[in-house]
Design a protein around this motif. Structure first.
Motif, PDB file in Angstrom:
ATOM      1  N   ARG A 169       0.833  -1.198   0.000  1.00  0.00           N
ATOM      2  CA  ARG A 169       0.000   0.000   0.000  1.00  0.00           C
ATOM      3  C   ARG A 169       0.875   1.258   0.000  1.00  0.00           C
ATOM      4  NH1 ARG A 169      -2.428  -0.902   4.574  1.00  0.00           N
ATOM      5  NH2 ARG A 169      -3.329  -2.792   3.707  1.00  0.00           N
ATOM      6  N   ASN A 170       1.878   1.280   0.860  1.00  0.00           N
ATOM      7  CA  ASN A 170       2.745   2.459   0.932  1.00  0.00           C
ATOM      8  C   ASN A 170       3.569   2.665  -0.333  1.00  0.00           C
ATOM      9  OD1 ASN A 170       2.036   3.637   3.303  1.00  0.00           O
ATOM     10  ND2 ASN A 170       3.482   2.466   4.539  1.00  0.00           N
ATOM     11  N   GLU A 171       4.071   1.560  -0.891  1.00  0.00           N
ATOM     12  CA  GLU A 171       4.837   1.674  -2.148  1.00  0.00           C
ATOM     13  C   GLU A 171       3.957   2.280  -3.233  1.00  0.00           C
ATOM     14  OE1 GLU A 171       7.992   0.592  -3.080  1.00  0.00           O
ATOM     15  OE2 GLU A 171       8.570  -0.459  -1.261  1.00  0.00           O
ATOM     16  N   HIS A 172       2.699   1.849  -3.236  1.00  0.00           N
ATOM     17  CA  HIS A 172       1.757   2.342  -4.248  1.00  0.00           C
ATOM     18  C   HIS A 172       1.451   3.826  -4.009  1.00  0.00           C
ATOM     19  CE1 HIS A 172      -2.376   1.744  -6.404  1.00  0.00           C
ATOM     20  NE2 HIS A 172      -1.585   2.555  -7.049  1.00  0.00           N
ATOM     21  N   LEU A 173       1.164   4.156  -2.746  1.00  0.00           N
ATOM     22  CA  LEU A 173       0.784   5.538  -2.408  1.00  0.00           C
ATOM     23  C   LEU A 173       1.941   6.520  -2.519  1.00  0.00           C
ATOM     24  CD1 LEU A 173      -1.369   5.165   0.821  1.00  0.00           C
ATOM     25  CD2 LEU A 173      -2.083   6.226  -1.343  1.00  0.00           C
ATOM     26  N   LEU A 174       3.126   6.084  -2.051  1.00  0.00           N
ATOM     27  CA  LEU A 174       4.246   7.017  -1.907  1.00  0.00           C
ATOM     28  C   LEU A 174       5.243   6.958  -3.068  1.00  0.00           C
ATOM     29  CD1 LEU A 174       4.945   6.398   1.908  1.00  0.00           C
ATOM     30  CD2 LEU A 174       3.558   8.212   0.889  1.00  0.00           C
ATOM     31  N   ALA A 182       5.543   5.611 -14.965  1.00  0.00           N
ATOM     32  CA  ALA A 182       4.447   4.902 -15.623  1.00  0.00           C
ATOM     33  C   ALA A 182       3.700   5.849 -16.567  1.00  0.00           C
ATOM     34  CB  ALA A 182       3.504   4.310 -14.581  1.00  0.00           C
ATOM     35  N   HIS A 183       3.480   7.084 -16.135  1.00  0.00           N
ATOM     36  CA  HIS A 183       2.809   8.057 -17.012  1.00  0.00           C
ATOM     37  C   HIS A 183       3.663   8.378 -18.231  1.00  0.00           C
ATOM     38  CE1 HIS A 183      -0.901   8.904 -14.904  1.00  0.00           C
ATOM     39  NE2 HIS A 183      -0.224   8.828 -13.766  1.00  0.00           N
ATOM     40  N   LEU A 184       4.967   8.480 -18.003  1.00  0.00           N
ATOM     41  CA  LEU A 184       5.870   8.757 -19.122  1.00  0.00           C
ATOM     42  C   LEU A 184       5.793   7.617 -20.158  1.00  0.00           C
ATOM     43  CD1 LEU A 184       7.936  10.936 -19.867  1.00  0.00           C
ATOM     44  CD2 LEU A 184       9.690   9.590 -18.685  1.00  0.00           C
ATOM     45  N   ILE A 193      -1.239  -0.822 -20.022  1.00  0.00           N
ATOM     46  CA  ILE A 193      -2.268  -0.818 -18.973  1.00  0.00           C
ATOM     47  C   ILE A 193      -2.194   0.559 -18.296  1.00  0.00           C
ATOM     48  CG2 ILE A 193      -2.132  -3.318 -18.659  1.00  0.00           C
ATOM     49  CD1 ILE A 193      -0.649  -2.838 -15.991  1.00  0.00           C
ATOM     50  N   SER A 194      -3.151   0.874 -17.459  1.00  0.00           N
ATOM     51  CA  SER A 194      -3.147   2.225 -16.882  1.00  0.00           C
ATOM     52  C   SER A 194      -1.913   2.410 -15.999  1.00  0.00           C
ATOM     53  CB  SER A 194      -4.427   2.474 -16.078  1.00  0.00           C
ATOM     54  OG  SER A 194      -4.291   1.953 -14.774  1.00  0.00           O
ATOM     55  N   ALA A 195      -1.472   3.665 -15.906  1.00  0.00           N
ATOM     56  CA  ALA A 195      -0.278   3.964 -15.104  1.00  0.00           C
ATOM     57  C   ALA A 195      -0.492   3.513 -13.661  1.00  0.00           C
ATOM     58  CB  ALA A 195       0.029   5.459 -15.173  1.00  0.00           C
ATOM     59  N   ASP A 196      -1.697   3.773 -13.126  1.00  0.00           N
ATOM     60  CA  ASP A 196      -1.945   3.415 -11.736  1.00  0.00           C
ATOM     61  C   ASP A 196      -1.931   1.897 -11.542  1.00  0.00           C
ATOM     62  OD1 ASP A 196      -2.524   4.556  -9.081  1.00  0.00           O
ATOM     63  OD2 ASP A 196      -4.286   3.255  -9.250  1.00  0.00           O
ATOM     64  N   ASP A 197      -2.501   1.174 -12.487  1.00  0.00           N
ATOM     65  CA  ASP A 197      -2.477  -0.291 -12.380  1.00  0.00           C
ATOM     66  C   ASP A 197      -1.036  -0.809 -12.431  1.00  0.00           C
ATOM     67  OD1 ASP A 197      -5.192  -0.328 -12.207  1.00  0.00           O
ATOM     68  OD2 ASP A 197      -5.556  -1.353 -14.111  1.00  0.00           O
ATOM     69  N   ALA A 198      -0.232  -0.234 -13.308  1.00  0.00           N
ATOM     70  CA  ALA A 198       1.164  -0.691 -13.430  1.00  0.00           C
ATOM     71  C   ALA A 198       1.912  -0.463 -12.109  1.00  0.00           C
ATOM     72  CB  ALA A 198       1.864   0.045 -14.569  1.00  0.00           C
ATOM     73  N   ALA A 200       0.558  -0.242  -9.153  1.00  0.00           N
ATOM     74  CA  ALA A 200      -0.014  -1.152  -8.140  1.00  0.00           C
ATOM     75  C   ALA A 200       0.599  -2.550  -8.245  1.00  0.00           C
ATOM     76  CB  ALA A 200      -1.533  -1.221  -8.298  1.00  0.00           C
ATOM     77  N   VAL A 201       0.724  -3.053  -9.469  1.00  0.00           N
ATOM     78  CA  VAL A 201       1.263  -4.413  -9.647  1.00  0.00           C
ATOM     79  C   VAL A 201       2.733  -4.455  -9.226  1.00  0.00           C
ATOM     80  CG1 VAL A 201       1.783  -6.243 -11.320  1.00  0.00           C
ATOM     81  CG2 VAL A 201      -0.365  -4.957 -11.505  1.00  0.00           C
ATOM     82  N   TYR A 202       3.502  -3.466  -9.678  1.00  0.00           N
ATOM     83  CA  TYR A 202       4.928  -3.431  -9.340  1.00  0.00           C
ATOM     84  C   TYR A 202       5.130  -3.253  -7.828  1.00  0.00           C
ATOM     85  CZ  TYR A 202       9.602  -1.473  -8.765  1.00  0.00           C
ATOM     86  OH  TYR A 202      10.871  -1.217  -8.316  1.00  0.00           O
ATOM     87  N   ALA A 203       4.330  -2.368  -7.217  1.00  0.00           N
ATOM     88  CA  ALA A 203       4.466  -2.113  -5.774  1.00  0.00           C
ATOM     89  C   ALA A 203       4.229  -3.398  -4.992  1.00  0.00           C
ATOM     90  CB  ALA A 203       3.475  -1.038  -5.335  1.00  0.00           C
ATOM     91  N   ARG A 204       3.234  -4.176  -5.422  1.00  0.00           N
ATOM     92  CA  ARG A 204       2.926  -5.409  -4.704  1.00  0.00           C
ATOM     93  C   ARG A 204       4.035  -6.446  -4.905  1.00  0.00           C
ATOM     94  NH1 ARG A 204      -0.803  -9.613  -3.992  1.00  0.00           N
ATOM     95  NH2 ARG A 204      -1.861  -9.420  -1.981  1.00  0.00           N
ATOM     96  N   ALA A 205       4.651  -6.432  -6.078  1.00  0.00           N
ATOM     97  CA  ALA A 205       5.773  -7.356  -6.324  1.00  0.00           C
ATOM     98  C   ALA A 205       6.947  -7.000  -5.400  1.00  0.00           C
ATOM     99  CB  ALA A 205       6.195  -7.293  -7.787  1.00  0.00           C
ATOM    100  N   CYS A 206       7.194  -5.691  -5.220  1.00  0.00           N
ATOM    101  CA  CYS A 206       8.284  -5.259  -4.329  1.00  0.00           C
ATOM    102  C   CYS A 206       7.997  -5.637  -2.873  1.00  0.00           C
ATOM    103  CB  CYS A 206       8.458  -3.742  -4.395  1.00  0.00           C
ATOM    104  SG  CYS A 206       9.206  -3.168  -5.921  1.00  0.00           S
TER     105      CYS A 206
END
Ligand code: GLN
Length: 323
Positions: A169-174, A182-184, A193-198, A200-206
């Protein structure tokens, strides 16, 4: 312990010394090293114990050797990147290589920069690249990809891994720089896929929890051509493992990769949690966890442990220094 030496015929002795190598003594010597600072990008990382030091090594026969604290859990962070790249290569049948570079950047892991001319991430070991590799694995939406990644990482580790949901959650938020990247990539058309989804997936992997032992098994699976030496199961084809280890060798320690390769000579991946995963082709997998980091974001004690392991077990992939 003495370094390996050439015998009278000039042939290298086998690297079996690893089976009797004194890991406890290595840990004691590395403990004397000081310096570095614990990452503070999210509260959970800032709270890491600076004195944590765990080391694990996995042999070709699947036997695992560990020090104390090799079972202490931490979030995998960037040490997940080689494995995300492996899953992306597998799930896209290699097509991800059209969408990502494999050249070192000479820049920090989170540099807001894509490959000039193509708009592709420079390589899979920096954040831009890992956002992309996490986005192209099989699975529907964020949930499906999370599921696929956790299953894939667990196969590399040979056991069921879990996620620290607070870290995710923190990786995603912060993770502002990851959102920017991701936007770039969206604006360049590289990310589909959407920047936010990308993010979210990467943050959860970390945020996947491992320990030095699990990470060493993961590194060993790459070192042994994609077969997990503990479970005996093939996780990825040999060609995928070889591609991943090659890119670890050239890009795994960010802008310190050249110096790392000269000095330690082992394909590796560092992370902000202070982990380093090592894949010595056909020889062994290893991992070290120690949170204080140097300026390149590499664990200070982890780096020292890798220096000593490489020298004392003669693991430099480009050869021995001789007697
Ligand atoms: N989660 C971290 C990030 O994306 C991982 C970076 C790292 O370990 N170098 O910023």
């Amino acid at each position: 312990m003495a370094r390996a030496t050439r015998d009278s015929l000039g042939a290298m002795p086998s690297r079996r010394d690893a089976r009797t190598y004194d890991l406890k003594d290595l840990r004691d010597r590395v403990m004397r090293e000081s310096g570095g600072a614990v990452d503070d990008s999210i509260p959970q990382l800032a709270e890491a114990d600076p004195e944590l030091l765990g080391i694990a090594m996995v042999m070709p026969d699947g036997s695992v050797r560990t020090t104390e604290q090799a079972d202490v859990a931490f979030s995998v962070q960037s040490a997940v990147k080689p494995f995300l790249f492996a899953l992306a290569l597998l799930d896209t049948d290699g097509e991800v290589l059209d969408r990502i570079g494999i050249e070192p950047t000479g820049e920090a892991f989170d540099a807001i920069k894509l490959e000039s001319g193509t708009g592709r991430p420079p390589n899979p070991m920096v954040n831009a690249g890992a956002l992309l590799t996490a986005a192209v694995v099989d699975g529907d939406g964020v949930e499906g990809r999370n599921e696929r990644i956790l299953r894939g990482l667990s196969a590399f580790a040979g056991r069921e891994l879990t996620v620290d949901e607070d870290v995710a959650r923190n990786e995603h938020l912060l993770g502002d720089r990851n959102h920017a990247l991701a936007h770039l990539m969206r604006s360049e058309g590289t990310l589909r896929i959407s920047a936010d989804d990308a993010v979210a997936v990467y943050a959860r992997a970390c945020a996947v929890l491992v320990d030095a032992e699990a990470l060493a098994v993961m590194g060993a699976t790459l070192a042994f051509g994609g077969v997990n030496p503990v479970t005996g199961k093939r996780v990825v084809p040999a060609a995928v493992a070889r591609d991943v280890v090659s890119v670890m060798a050239t890009c795994g320690v960010y802008d310190g990769s050249g110096r790392w390769m000269r000095r330690v000579g082992i394909p590796a991946k560092s992370s902000v949690s202070g982990a380093i995963v090592l894949s010595v082709p056909e020889t062994l997998g290893a991992a070290v966890i120690s949170p204080p980091l140097d300026e390149q974001g590499t664990s200070v004690r982890g780096s020292k442990a890798c220096d000593l392991l490489s020298a004392e077990l003669d693991l430099h992939v480009f050869g021995s220094l001789g007697d």
